[in-house]
Design a protein around this motif. Structure first.
Motif, PDB file in Angstrom:
ATOM      1  N   UNK A  68      44.309  43.723  39.050  1.00  0.00           N
ATOM      2  CA  UNK A  68      45.133  43.064  40.052  1.00  0.00           C
ATOM      3  C   UNK A  68      45.455  41.632  39.617  1.00  0.00           C
ATOM      4  N   UNK A  69      44.457  40.929  39.113  1.00  0.00           N
ATOM      5  CA  UNK A  69      44.655  39.548  38.689  1.00  0.00           C
ATOM      6  C   UNK A  69      45.663  39.464  37.545  1.00  0.00           C
ATOM      7  N   UNK A  76      53.855  36.559  38.550  1.00  0.00           N
ATOM      8  CA  UNK A  76      54.150  35.148  38.780  1.00  0.00           C
ATOM      9  C   UNK A  76      54.949  34.560  37.619  1.00  0.00           C
ATOM     10  N   UNK A  77      54.510  34.797  36.405  1.00  0.00           N
ATOM     11  CA  UNK A  77      55.204  34.239  35.234  1.00  0.00           C
ATOM     12  C   UNK A  77      56.611  34.806  35.081  1.00  0.00           C
ATOM     13  N   UNK A  90      49.952  31.312  44.669  1.00  0.00           N
ATOM     14  CA  UNK A  90      49.665  30.983  46.060  1.00  0.00           C
ATOM     15  C   UNK A  90      50.702  31.582  46.994  1.00  0.00           C
ATOM     16  N   UNK A  91      51.969  31.404  46.695  1.00  0.00           N
ATOM     17  CA  UNK A  91      53.027  31.911  47.570  1.00  0.00           C
ATOM     18  C   UNK A  91      53.047  33.440  47.604  1.00  0.00           C
ATOM     19  N   UNK A  92      52.831  34.074  46.461  1.00  0.00           N
ATOM     20  CA  UNK A  92      52.810  35.545  46.412  1.00  0.00           C
ATOM     21  C   UNK A  92      51.649  36.078  47.248  1.00  0.00           C
ATOM     22  N   UNK A  93      50.477  35.475  47.089  1.00  0.00           N
ATOM     23  CA  UNK A  93      49.316  35.922  47.857  1.00  0.00           C
ATOM     24  C   UNK A  93      49.514  35.699  49.356  1.00  0.00           C
ATOM     25  N   UNK A  94      50.074  34.559  49.743  1.00  0.00           N
ATOM     26  CA  UNK A  94      50.320  34.306  51.159  1.00  0.00           C
ATOM     27  C   UNK A  94      51.287  35.332  51.730  1.00  0.00           C
ATOM     28  N   UNK A  99      51.415  39.950  56.318  1.00  0.00           N
ATOM     29  CA  UNK A  99      51.668  41.173  57.109  1.00  0.00           C
ATOM     30  C   UNK A  99      50.368  41.876  57.531  1.00  0.00           C
ATOM     31  N   UNK A 100      49.369  41.856  56.682  1.00  0.00           N
ATOM     32  CA  UNK A 100      48.105  42.486  57.032  1.00  0.00           C
ATOM     33  C   UNK A 100      47.453  41.763  58.205  1.00  0.00           C
TER      34      UNK A 100
END
Length: 108
Positions: A68-69, A76-77, A90-94, A99-100
């Motif tokens: 996953x990492x 991201x890149x 950060x933005x992708x994870x947020x 939604x969860x």
């Protein structure tokens, strides 16, 4: 190498132009309101207030599966290179967690 000397001696160097004592006192002991007015005059127009306040962020440490990492870092890149938002980890994870949290009743 130049000879070392005390800071006070450096300030007394005759090559510096003399400072008017009255101007010096005005600068050192000036009124705070005057200083704020001067700062506002040089800062330009004030930013327009937004309806939603800024979101504060705190550091959060967690562990996740290595695949996953790696996939997250690659996404991201690639998104950064393509100029697609969101592109930071950060933005992708947020965006993925929100939604969860909403679906399970933890956010309104």
């Amino acid at each position: 190498m130049a000879e070392r000397r005390a800071l006070v001696e450096g300030l007394k160097t005759p090559s510096n132009p003399p400072v008017d004592p009255e101007t010096e006192k005005k600068f050192v002991f000036r009124d705070k309101a005057e200083a704020a007015a001067e700062a506002n005059a040089t800062a330009g127009p004030a930013p327009t207030p937004t309806t939603a306040g800024p979101v504060s962020r705190i550091p959060l440490s967690t562990r996740m599966r290595s695949d996953f990492a790696a996939a997250l870092k690659r996404a991201s890149l690639e998104r950064q290179l393509a100029g697609v938002e969101p592109n930071t980890l950060q933005d992708i994870l947020e965006q993925a967690v929100e939604p969860w949290l909403r679906g399970n009743g933890y956010l309104k």
